[in-house]
Every structure is written in C-alpha cells, then in structure tokens.
Design a protein around this motif. Sequence first.
Motif, PDB file in Angstrom:
ATOM      1  N   UNK A  23       0.810  -1.218   0.000  1.00  0.00           N
ATOM      2  CA  UNK A  23       0.000   0.000   0.000  1.00  0.00           C
ATOM      3  C   UNK A  23       0.843   1.267   0.000  1.00  0.00           C
ATOM      4  N   UNK A  24       2.152   1.135   0.185  1.00  0.00           N
ATOM      5  CA  UNK A  24       3.033   2.298   0.234  1.00  0.00           C
ATOM      6  C   UNK A  24       3.113   2.953   1.588  1.00  0.00           C
ATOM      7  N   UNK A  25       2.461   2.357   2.602  1.00  0.00           N
ATOM      8  CA  UNK A  25       2.475   2.954   3.941  1.00  0.00           C
ATOM      9  C   UNK A  25       3.779   2.689   4.670  1.00  0.00           C
ATOM     10  N   UNK A  26       4.493   1.636   4.294  1.00  0.00           N
ATOM     11  CA  UNK A  26       5.721   1.241   4.975  1.00  0.00           C
ATOM     12  C   UNK A  26       6.885   1.295   4.000  1.00  0.00           C
ATOM     13  N   UNK A  27       7.857   2.171   4.296  1.00  0.00           N
ATOM     14  CA  UNK A  27       9.028   2.324   3.422  1.00  0.00           C
ATOM     15  C   UNK A  27      10.347   2.221   4.174  1.00  0.00           C
ATOM     16  N   UNK A  28      10.343   2.392   5.477  1.00  0.00           N
ATOM     17  CA  UNK A  28      11.569   2.411   6.278  1.00  0.00           C
ATOM     18  C   UNK A  28      11.977   0.976   6.630  1.00  0.00           C
ATOM     19  N   UNK A  29      13.150   0.530   6.221  1.00  0.00           N
ATOM     20  CA  UNK A  29      13.550  -0.855   6.510  1.00  0.00           C
ATOM     21  C   UNK A  29      13.708  -1.136   8.002  1.00  0.00           C
ATOM     22  N   UNK A  30      14.129  -0.149   8.785  1.00  0.00           N
ATOM     23  CA  UNK A  30      14.245  -0.365  10.231  1.00  0.00           C
ATOM     24  C   UNK A  30      12.866  -0.584  10.846  1.00  0.00           C
ATOM     25  N   UNK A  31      11.899   0.205  10.416  1.00  0.00           N
ATOM     26  CA  UNK A  31      10.545   0.060  10.937  1.00  0.00           C
ATOM     27  C   UNK A  31       9.929  -1.259  10.472  1.00  0.00           C
ATOM     28  N   UNK A  32      10.250  -1.664   9.275  1.00  0.00           N
ATOM     29  CA  UNK A  32       9.776  -2.962   8.784  1.00  0.00           C
ATOM     30  C   UNK A  32      10.264  -4.087   9.696  1.00  0.00           C
ATOM     31  N   UNK A  33      11.534  -4.035  10.035  1.00  0.00           N
ATOM     32  CA  UNK A  33      12.093  -5.075  10.909  1.00  0.00           C
ATOM     33  C   UNK A  33      11.434  -5.040  12.288  1.00  0.00           C
ATOM     34  N   UNK A  84      -7.998   1.062  14.306  1.00  0.00           N
ATOM     35  CA  UNK A  84      -7.620   1.427  15.663  1.00  0.00           C
ATOM     36  C   UNK A  84      -8.213   0.399  16.623  1.00  0.00           C
ATOM     37  N   UNK A  85      -7.448  -0.018  17.629  1.00  0.00           N
ATOM     38  CA  UNK A  85      -7.894  -1.046  18.574  1.00  0.00           C
ATOM     39  C   UNK A  85      -8.399  -0.354  19.838  1.00  0.00           C
ATOM     40  N   UNK A  86      -9.673  -0.603  20.177  1.00  0.00           N
ATOM     41  CA  UNK A  86     -10.313   0.021  21.337  1.00  0.00           C
ATOM     42  C   UNK A  86      -9.997  -0.799  22.583  1.00  0.00           C
ATOM     43  N   UNK A  87      -9.487  -0.143  23.627  1.00  0.00           N
ATOM     44  CA  UNK A  87      -8.931  -0.883  24.761  1.00  0.00           C
ATOM     45  C   UNK A  87      -9.528  -0.550  26.117  1.00  0.00           C
ATOM     46  N   UNK A  88     -10.008   0.670  26.317  1.00  0.00           N
ATOM     47  CA  UNK A  88     -10.380   1.086  27.676  1.00  0.00           C
ATOM     48  C   UNK A  88     -11.591   2.015  27.650  1.00  0.00           C
ATOM     49  N   UNK A  89     -12.592   1.691  28.494  1.00  0.00           N
ATOM     50  CA  UNK A  89     -13.766   2.544  28.641  1.00  0.00           C
ATOM     51  C   UNK A  89     -13.662   3.363  29.921  1.00  0.00           C
ATOM     52  N   UNK A  90     -13.835   4.659  29.774  1.00  0.00           N
ATOM     53  CA  UNK A  90     -13.965   5.552  30.944  1.00  0.00           C
ATOM     54  C   UNK A  90     -12.867   5.359  31.978  1.00  0.00           C
ATOM     55  N   UNK A 115      -1.479   2.461   9.761  1.00  0.00           N
ATOM     56  CA  UNK A 115      -0.860   3.376   8.794  1.00  0.00           C
ATOM     57  C   UNK A 115      -0.533   4.745   9.387  1.00  0.00           C
ATOM     58  N   UNK A 116      -1.366   5.234  10.323  1.00  0.00           N
ATOM     59  CA  UNK A 116      -1.078   6.508  10.967  1.00  0.00           C
ATOM     60  C   UNK A 116       0.166   6.436  11.831  1.00  0.00           C
ATOM     61  N   UNK A 117       0.324   5.330  12.561  1.00  0.00           N
ATOM     62  CA  UNK A 117       1.532   5.135  13.369  1.00  0.00           C
ATOM     63  C   UNK A 117       2.772   5.108  12.490  1.00  0.00           C
ATOM     64  N   UNK A 118       2.694   4.384  11.385  1.00  0.00           N
ATOM     65  CA  UNK A 118       3.855   4.276  10.495  1.00  0.00           C
ATOM     66  C   UNK A 118       4.207   5.620   9.885  1.00  0.00           C
ATOM     67  N   UNK A 119       3.192   6.371   9.460  1.00  0.00           N
ATOM     68  CA  UNK A 119       3.476   7.680   8.878  1.00  0.00           C
ATOM     69  C   UNK A 119       4.217   8.557   9.886  1.00  0.00           C
ATOM     70  N   UNK A 120       3.718   8.581  11.122  1.00  0.00           N
ATOM     71  CA  UNK A 120       4.341   9.428  12.141  1.00  0.00           C
ATOM     72  C   UNK A 120       5.789   9.012  12.400  1.00  0.00           C
ATOM     73  N   UNK A 121       6.028   7.727  12.605  1.00  0.00           N
ATOM     74  CA  UNK A 121       7.379   7.274  12.931  1.00  0.00           C
ATOM     75  C   UNK A 121       8.335   7.454  11.763  1.00  0.00           C
ATOM     76  N   UNK A 122       7.836   7.345  10.545  1.00  0.00           N
ATOM     77  CA  UNK A 122       8.720   7.551   9.389  1.00  0.00           C
ATOM     78  C   UNK A 122       9.028   9.028   9.178  1.00  0.00           C
ATOM     79  N   UNK A 123       8.062   9.913   9.455  1.00  0.00           N
ATOM     80  CA  UNK A 123       8.349  11.352   9.393  1.00  0.00           C
ATOM     81  C   UNK A 123       9.417  11.721  10.422  1.00  0.00           C
TER      82      UNK A 123
END
Length: 409
Positions: A23-33, A84-90, A115-123
């Motif tokens: 999808x082009x969301x992952x380009x950084x080889x370190x992040x891939x690993x 997004x994974x929902x984990x905690x209520x209130x 994809x949002x996490x990957x974009x942030x970490x790659x920026x």
Amino acid sequence: MPTELDTATNGRRAAMVERLESDGALTDPRLRDALLHVNREVLLPHAYVRVSDPGADPIDWRLLDGSHPEDRVEWLDLIHSDESILLQRDGEPLDALGRGPVTGGHMTSMSTFTPGTLEALQVLRLAPGRRFLDLGPGPGVSLALAAAITGPGLAAGVERDPHMTAFAQRNLDRLGLGATVVEGDALHGHAAGGPYDRMHSGVGVPSVPPAWVEQLAPGGRLLTTLATRTPSWPGQLLVTRTPKGRIEAALRGRARGYRPVLGFTWLSALDHRARVEADPGTTRPTRLGPPPDDAYGFWLAAAYLVPNVVRDFQAATMTVVAPEEDSWAVAGSGDGTVRVHGPRDVWAELEDLHDRWMRAGRPDTYRVDLPADGGPQVVASGAGPAALTWLLPPLAHVPGQPPRRPGAR
C-alpha cells in the motif's frame, strides 16, 4: 519449539507487513524489521468491538479476549488490521476485564490505526541511539516500535491514566525492549529524561505546549496533530530544532489525525443528519464547486477560518454543518448550485475562504511561529497582504485541562 499460536501470529504479522508495503504505507527498513519482531498480541491482549450503530447511547460493546479460544481468530485478525484497537472505557482498570457483551461507557484509550503510526514514525526518521519520547502512548505500540529501533533505555512515554500506564509498562516489560512509561500529564512532557531527539504526540493539542519545545534537542524532530473543534480536517505539525537551536514548525493538512486531549469536545453532524436529509435547504447559485477532499491546504484553513463547522462524510453529496447555529450547506452535483439552511450561510464563508486561498497561492503548508516566551502561536501561509493567517488557541482554553500558572512548566 514454536506453538500453534506463535505460528498464527507470526504469519499474520508477516502478512500485515507485506500489505503495508504494497500500500506504500511502509518504506523504512528499520521500521519494517521492528514490525516483524514486536509481538502486537502482547501489547493488545484484548479489544472492544462496537456493536451499536452510530449515535446509540448507551453504546453496546463486545470484548474480545485474545487468550480465549472462541475469540482468538477474530482478535488476531483485528489487531493485525489497519483499524484502531479500542482498549479502555472511561478510564477503567485493565487487569480484570470480562469477555463478552457490555453496555455503556466511552472509549478513553485506544491504539492508533497502523498506517497513521507508520506515517508518524517515518516522518520522525528514527535511528539507533536517538532519545525518543512518546506523549500519550496508550498501550505502547508506537513506543515499542520506536524502542526496537533506538535501542534499550532510550525510549520513554508519558501517560496520564494510571491503569493504562501500568498496563503498558507490564506488557512492554514482557517484550524486553527497555522502554519506560511514566504516569503524568503529557502536556508537560518528561523533563527528567530529556532533551529528546525525537518526540511523538499520540494526542491532538490545540497549540504546542511550551514544555515540548523546551525538551527538544538540537537536531530534534517533534510531530503532533493540531486539534480543532472539528474532526473533519486535522493538521499535522512537524517541529524541528536546527543544530544551532532555532525552532522551525510546518503545518500540513491530513485526511486523518490523532484524537484530541481528554476533555476536548468535538462537534458532530450526526444529530443533524436526518434533518438535513429531510430539508437540505434553499437552492442558490454558487461560484464554488465542491473542493476535492485532497485539497488539504484549503480544508485545514477552513478548520480555523470557517470555525465550528463539521462535515458529514457519510452524506451522498458534500454536506457541511454548523451544529450550534442550526445551519448547514449541501453542495449540488456539479450543477453550479448549493442548498443552504439556517441563519449562518456556511457555504458563503467557504466561498470567501476559497477565494482567499487561491489569492494566497493555494498553500499546502503553513509556517507556525512558536515564540520562546510562550506567547501567541501564529500560523501563516507566507508573507504579504494575501497570506492566510490565524492564531492557535492557547492551551488554557482546552476543556478539562487545568489552567497553566504563569511561568509553570
């Protein structure tokens, strides 16, 4: 010897990485690993699934327990998806949750969509040896990925919820990455571990907390979402400190962003949807056809300069609502008309802003001035009388946040 569960999770992780690369969301080889080696199932051992339709109150949920055989396949598919994974209520405790149906409550913690996490970490351009701070890490997915790249003892997070802090630290310890989560207000950063080469905010803020800028090392990069009252048009802010110590900040529009700090109330078009469908409004001619969704520079400016409006992305044609003024606009299907309702002509405001945006050169990126003395933060598309400019609201205006004392850090 690998168990059946190990084989299943490893296979899903590999498939997730392959999909993200395609999808082009992952380009950084370190992040891939890092993605291949960080066990997401340890960080996300359960997940809530919403059962109710949008607008229902109270909300019906179903809790998936990853350790339960009947939930395992659905849970594994979900935590390796792009959702997004929902984990905690209130702000509930997380050490004794019961699987199955549950009613009521609202989500106070979740993982960011992958994809949002990957974009942030790659920026941010992570690399070994760089000191990293995650502001509002939640369950610690981005923190774990960063720690896998930077190395042990260099990645930390600040989480305000005590139950989520303990939950994330316990799970991170199981992974043995040497990452630390401390309980505290993310708006204050974590001065004891700074300065930081890389800072990532997992929550949106209306303006940049001075403590974040102070804790950014020379050559450092800070990434956050700037939150407004509308979730429709978020902005991604990249702050850099040059090797000589000068602060530079650039704001760009994005399709999606992080949720705002706790207590910040978003506007919603949901309560008006049936009324808009029943009475779209009075038809009039317009000089503005519906701007494309990817005109991010325009829509970002609209979040500030056409304030307190929100778009209904589920509507058949472009629909923009000002809920508090009981007003809305429904764009025509390319026929040169628009329908407007209520005392506020929202579309006229968008027309005027579009004219100004065109005169300013159709800016996609805006410069943000972050004064060292904590003064007003000004956004500008450039210099000269045609530039688009606005002020970011101070942090003291965020609902649910205590006012900052003068000089407090």
